[in-house]
Every structure is written in C-alpha cells, then in structure tokens.
Design an enzyme around this catalytic site. Sequence first.
Site, PDB file in Angstrom:
ATOM      1  N   GLU A   1      10.972   6.386   5.883  1.00  0.00           N
ATOM      2  CA  GLU A   1       9.733   6.270   5.202  1.00  0.00           C
ATOM      3  C   GLU A   1       8.581   5.564   6.081  1.00  0.00           C
ATOM      4  OE1 GLU A   1       7.646   7.018   3.187  1.00  0.00           O
ATOM      5  OE2 GLU A   1       8.039   6.182   1.045  1.00  0.00           O
TER       6      GLU A   1
ATOM      7  N   ARG B   1      -4.245  10.737   9.173  1.00  0.00           N
ATOM      8  CA  ARG B   1      -2.775  10.889   9.565  1.00  0.00           C
ATOM      9  C   ARG B   1      -2.771  11.061  11.214  1.00  0.00           C
ATOM     10  NH1 ARG B   1      -0.123  11.112   4.651  1.00  0.00           N
ATOM     11  NH2 ARG B   1      -0.982  12.285   2.920  1.00  0.00           N
TER      12      ARG B   1
ATOM     13  N   ASP C   1       5.561  -0.648   0.348  1.00  0.00           N
ATOM     14  CA  ASP C   1       4.801  -1.370  -0.334  1.00  0.00           C
ATOM     15  C   ASP C   1       5.192  -2.365  -1.648  1.00  0.00           C
ATOM     16  OD1 ASP C   1       2.083  -2.334  -0.591  1.00  0.00           O
ATOM     17  OD2 ASP C   1       1.772  -0.685  -2.195  1.00  0.00           O
TER      18      ASP C   1
END
Length: 169
Positions: A94, A160, A98
């Site tokens: 991952e 990204r 969060d």
Amino acid sequence: MTIHTLINENDLKNRIKELATQIQNDFNNEEIIFVCILKGAVFFATELAKSISSSIILDFMKVSSYSGTQSTGKLSFALDISQDIQNKNVIIIEDIIDTGRTLSYLKKYFKEKNPKKLKICTLLDKKERREFDIEPDYTGFNIPDKFVIGFGLDYDEKYRNLPFIGYLE
Ligand code: IMP
Ligand code: MG
C-alpha cells in the site's frame, strides 16, 4: 500553492532497499505474491520488487470507497486479484495508511483465503489519523498528518509521477 519536499528521492530509494532486504530475509528467499493496491502503490511496489532477488509475483487490486449519503464510506472492489493465494506467501503493498479502513478490510478479505503468510507493507503511515485497528508489518516512513503527493500518491489524480514525496502549501 507550492510543492514542498517531505522525503527526497534518495531517501526513498535507500529506505526501499532496506525494506527489500528485510522482506527477503523474513521470507527466507521464498516466492512472494505482491498484491499492489491500485493506483497509488504502483511506484512503490515496482521499486521494492526490483530490489528483491527472490521470485516476486505481481498482482493488483483496486478498491473504491463510495461515500454515498453516509460518512462511513463503504468499500467495493473495482478489480480483484487474478490468482489463488491459498498456501502462498502474500504481502499487501500500500502507498499510505490513513484511517486504516482500506487495509483492515483487505486484511480480513485475504485472511479468509488462507494464505501461508499474510503481511502488510506500506510506504507511508500517518499514525495520528488511525480509526481502525491495523498495524503494518513493514513501514517505509512514519509521517505527520499532512496531505502528501508524489511517488504514486495523487491529489485529484495529479502529481503521481513526482519522484519524491511532497506536500502542497
Ligand atoms: P485509509 O483507508 O483511510 O487508510 O486510506 C488510505 C487511502 O487514502 C490511501 O490508499 C490513499 O489512496 C488515500 N490517502 C490517504 N492519505 C493520503 C495522502 O496524504 N495523499 C494521497 N492519498 C492519500
Ligand atoms: Mg491508495
């Protein structure tokens, strides 16, 4: 708005190499299936895989959270993995943890498929934000509660491709 650097390219590379060594040792050079969570973890997963010399099988999963009218966003699969993981070594890769919602859900989902080993590896962890009881086995960096971008992480699908982790201010 300016982009500030939180973790530079060199520190990312070095830390990912350390994680790769640790993973390879922990798994005694056995084959591992990397389940990369799209889209954010793509850059991290490939970089990590390249630093491991034992066999890595890549697979992908896409999870969407639709918030609807409730604030408790429900998760649904937009793409599921393409192979049987029973009795296999699996690491969920991952980009960031969060609240922990995504991973606590995915961990349960994969556990039911009876892998030989199931571990969680995240590049970043925002521990302060945690609402669900989930602890990664491998963490690149613990970071403060800032919205970060780059190295796979996006803001509205942008940024990204930044080679470092930054934040907007
Ligand atoms: P969680 O389910 O609340 O742990 O959320 C994890 C997902 O939220 C990550 O896979 C990211 O897609 C997204 N996310 C959380 N924090 C950030 C951030 O700072 N920048 C970009 N995406 C984030
Ligand atoms: Mg993500």
